[in-house]
Design a protein around this motif. Sequence first.
Motif, PDB file in Angstrom:
ATOM      1  N   MET A 156     -32.361   9.028  -3.453  1.00  0.00           N
ATOM      2  CA  MET A 156     -31.906   8.417  -2.201  1.00  0.00           C
ATOM      3  C   MET A 156     -32.948   8.655  -1.116  1.00  0.00           C
ATOM      4  SD  MET A 156     -29.025   6.973  -0.827  1.00  0.00           S
ATOM      5  CE  MET A 156     -30.207   5.746  -1.083  1.00  0.00           C
ATOM      6  N   ILE A 157     -33.347   7.594  -0.437  1.00  0.00           N
ATOM      7  CA  ILE A 157     -34.311   7.727   0.664  1.00  0.00           C
ATOM      8  C   ILE A 157     -33.528   8.044   1.932  1.00  0.00           C
ATOM      9  CG2 ILE A 157     -36.043   6.521   2.040  1.00  0.00           C
ATOM     10  CD1 ILE A 157     -36.558   4.746  -0.453  1.00  0.00           C
ATOM     11  N   TYR A 158     -33.983   9.108   2.638  1.00  0.00           N
ATOM     12  CA  TYR A 158     -33.218   9.453   3.841  1.00  0.00           C
ATOM     13  C   TYR A 158     -34.073  10.051   4.949  1.00  0.00           C
ATOM     14  CZ  TYR A 158     -32.745  14.500   2.447  1.00  0.00           C
ATOM     15  OH  TYR A 158     -32.942  15.817   2.123  1.00  0.00           O
ATOM     16  N   GLN A 159     -33.458  10.074   6.127  1.00  0.00           N
ATOM     17  CA  GLN A 159     -33.943  10.839   7.272  1.00  0.00           C
ATOM     18  C   GLN A 159     -32.751  11.629   7.784  1.00  0.00           C
ATOM     19  OE1 GLN A 159     -35.536   7.735   9.889  1.00  0.00           O
ATOM     20  NE2 GLN A 159     -37.604   8.217   9.184  1.00  0.00           N
ATOM     21  N   ILE A 160     -33.015  12.543   8.710  1.00  0.00           N
ATOM     22  CA  ILE A 160     -31.883  13.318   9.227  1.00  0.00           C
ATOM     23  C   ILE A 160     -32.095  13.565  10.716  1.00  0.00           C
ATOM     24  CG2 ILE A 160     -32.890  15.554   8.549  1.00  0.00           C
ATOM     25  CD1 ILE A 160     -29.979  16.371   7.672  1.00  0.00           C
ATOM     26  N   ASP A 161     -31.045  13.324  11.499  1.00  0.00           N
ATOM     27  CA  ASP A 161     -31.079  13.552  12.948  1.00  0.00           C
ATOM     28  C   ASP A 161     -30.251  14.786  13.280  1.00  0.00           C
ATOM     29  OD1 ASP A 161     -32.537  11.271  13.403  1.00  0.00           O
ATOM     30  OD2 ASP A 161     -30.888  10.133  14.296  1.00  0.00           O
ATOM     31  N   PHE A 162     -30.810  15.640  14.120  1.00  0.00           N
ATOM     32  CA  PHE A 162     -30.046  16.800  14.598  1.00  0.00           C
ATOM     33  C   PHE A 162     -29.793  16.647  16.096  1.00  0.00           C
ATOM     34  CE2 PHE A 162     -32.517  18.419  10.961  1.00  0.00           C
ATOM     35  CZ  PHE A 162     -31.469  18.880  10.169  1.00  0.00           C
ATOM     36  N   ASP A 163     -28.607  17.079  16.535  1.00  0.00           N
ATOM     37  CA  ASP A 163     -28.250  16.959  17.952  1.00  0.00           C
ATOM     38  C   ASP A 163     -28.957  18.001  18.812  1.00  0.00           C
ATOM     39  OD1 ASP A 163     -26.545  14.872  17.307  1.00  0.00           O
ATOM     40  OD2 ASP A 163     -24.822  16.194  17.018  1.00  0.00           O
ATOM     41  N   THR A 164     -29.221  19.179  18.209  1.00  0.00           N
ATOM     42  CA  THR A 164     -29.902  20.238  18.968  1.00  0.00           C
ATOM     43  C   THR A 164     -30.957  20.886  18.056  1.00  0.00           C
ATOM     44  OG1 THR A 164     -28.472  22.048  18.248  1.00  0.00           O
ATOM     45  CG2 THR A 164     -27.731  20.778  20.164  1.00  0.00           C
ATOM     46  N   ALA A 165     -31.670  21.898  18.582  1.00  0.00           N
ATOM     47  CA  ALA A 165     -32.735  22.547  17.800  1.00  0.00           C
ATOM     48  C   ALA A 165     -32.219  23.717  16.968  1.00  0.00           C
ATOM     49  CB  ALA A 165     -33.833  23.028  18.746  1.00  0.00           C
ATOM     50  N   ASP A 166     -30.973  24.108  17.172  1.00  0.00           N
ATOM     51  CA  ASP A 166     -30.447  25.313  16.499  1.00  0.00           C
ATOM     52  C   ASP A 166     -29.660  24.912  15.254  1.00  0.00           C
ATOM     53  OD1 ASP A 166     -29.707  27.888  15.912  1.00  0.00           O
ATOM     54  OD2 ASP A 166     -28.115  27.972  17.421  1.00  0.00           O
ATOM     55  N   ASN A 167     -30.371  24.797  14.130  1.00  0.00           N
ATOM     56  CA  ASN A 167     -29.742  24.327  12.889  1.00  0.00           C
ATOM     57  C   ASN A 167     -29.994  25.330  11.770  1.00  0.00           C
ATOM     58  OD1 ASN A 167     -29.127  21.566  14.002  1.00  0.00           O
ATOM     59  ND2 ASN A 167     -31.362  21.586  14.211  1.00  0.00           N
ATOM     60  N   ARG A 168     -28.969  25.564  10.979  1.00  0.00           N
ATOM     61  CA  ARG A 168     -29.091  26.465   9.815  1.00  0.00           C
ATOM     62  C   ARG A 168     -28.450  25.772   8.615  1.00  0.00           C
ATOM     63  NH1 ARG A 168     -32.488  30.989  10.112  1.00  0.00           N
ATOM     64  NH2 ARG A 168     -32.787  31.302  12.333  1.00  0.00           N
ATOM     65  N   ILE A 169     -29.228  25.667   7.545  1.00  0.00           N
ATOM     66  CA  ILE A 169     -28.751  24.956   6.351  1.00  0.00           C
ATOM     67  C   ILE A 169     -28.966  25.831   5.124  1.00  0.00           C
ATOM     68  CG2 ILE A 169     -29.109  22.927   4.870  1.00  0.00           C
ATOM     69  CD1 ILE A 169     -30.158  21.447   7.367  1.00  0.00           C
ATOM     70  N   PHE A 170     -27.933  25.947   4.317  1.00  0.00           N
ATOM     71  CA  PHE A 170     -28.029  26.559   2.984  1.00  0.00           C
ATOM     72  C   PHE A 170     -28.095  25.380   2.016  1.00  0.00           C
ATOM     73  CE2 PHE A 170     -25.543  28.029  -0.808  1.00  0.00           C
ATOM     74  CZ  PHE A 170     -26.399  29.030  -1.240  1.00  0.00           C
ATOM     75  N   TYR A 171     -29.113  25.341   1.162  1.00  0.00           N
ATOM     76  CA  TYR A 171     -29.257  24.139   0.331  1.00  0.00           C
ATOM     77  C   TYR A 171     -29.467  24.493  -1.140  1.00  0.00           C
ATOM     78  CZ  TYR A 171     -34.350  24.795   0.153  1.00  0.00           C
ATOM     79  OH  TYR A 171     -35.603  25.292  -0.075  1.00  0.00           O
ATOM     80  N   ILE A 172     -29.105  23.535  -1.974  1.00  0.00           N
ATOM     81  CA  ILE A 172     -29.343  23.649  -3.411  1.00  0.00           C
ATOM     82  C   ILE A 172     -29.951  22.325  -3.867  1.00  0.00           C
ATOM     83  CG2 ILE A 172     -28.334  24.150  -5.673  1.00  0.00           C
ATOM     84  CD1 ILE A 172     -25.828  25.138  -4.173  1.00  0.00           C
TER      85      ILE A 172
END
Length: 386
Positions: A156-172
């Motif tokens: 899947m081709i994607y982009q991602i927008d965040f509302d603020t600069a304080d982001n934390r993601i746990f990913y697999i």
Amino acid sequence: MPIYHKLGKIPAKRHTQFQKPDGSGLYYEQLFGTIGFDGMASLMYHIHRPTQVMQILDSKDLNPKLADTHQLMMRKLIGFNVQAKDDFLDSRVPLLVNKDCIIGLAAPRQSLREYFYKNADADELLFIHKGSGTLRTQLGNISFEYGDYLVIPRGMIYQIDFDTADNRIFYIESHSPIYTPKRYRNHFGQMQEHSPFCERDYKLPENLETHDEKGEFIIKIKKQNQLHSLVYQYHPFDVVGFDGFNYPWGFSIHNFEPITGRVHQPPPVHQTFQTDAFVVCSFCPRLYDYHPQAIPAPYNHSNIDSDEVIYYVDGDFMSRNDIAQGHITLHPGGIPHGPHPGAMERSIGKKETQELAVMVDTFRPLMLTEDALKLDDGKYFHSWID
Ligand SMILES: [Fe+2]
């Protein structure tokens, strides 16, 4: 993703002529499927041929730098010590790795708008611990917030927008497809009544963005742990419609309805996702066991066959001491683990827990990366000593 979904315009019959309204020709159909022609698939309709590669630029090696490949040590990683970075891909830090998956943390500061991204190696599961925004994809957009799982199928081709600069993601990143647990689905794929969640809880893509733009569009494609940069002639979000079963979707951990009992329920009641190589469980706020002699804390258990990873999100994790938000514990297969000293006694008589955590049990041992060792507190394995 066993729900049929469609967005935008599609022809009445698949694989037939689909004329553009201005008479300039036909739309271009693309089958987007997995497991050859055997897995879930969608049919999407492009304004332009999706094959128009102009240039192939440099590639970058993304192989995780392994530090400990044969380890048998209980670990605690201080996850919030992962450094925030501006770029979404640069911010990803692989920590625990095997042949089947990469488990990591990311703290991206900026929205991904400069290029597009496609993971051709793996399905991605992003758990949003901090931040909110919009996942923008070829097949529609999904708004996300604290507690959301985002499942992005490979390719899947994607982009991602965040509302603020304080982001934390746990990913697999998972090399086999991420599904809901099979035991909760009936013969037709529908979630059954005993499931802790159902289709109504899903966040399906909406607001399909259709761009008819010519230019130079960089798509960074992860394939065999290399990040290749290809320049395409048309904006990749040129889909006018799609239908099928293969698309990105979301699910909030806050919509997981815990299964409880008179005595302690085993971890499978918390299961949320399955793959061929690991399971993902959600530990959510819930009432405790109600047998008059119940011990709400878990019993010691031997995870002979799997490595257990827990990512701590919120609340007090009832079976462990000295655990904070963003910590990751690793309990390798081969040795038993259980509640910390005092946790069992402390749990007796308690009515409920506010713990919120994501657990990943892998069927093959995990290896630690150099970055994981930098986060390791080094003394956790000792913390059960009397
Ligand atoms: Fe466990």
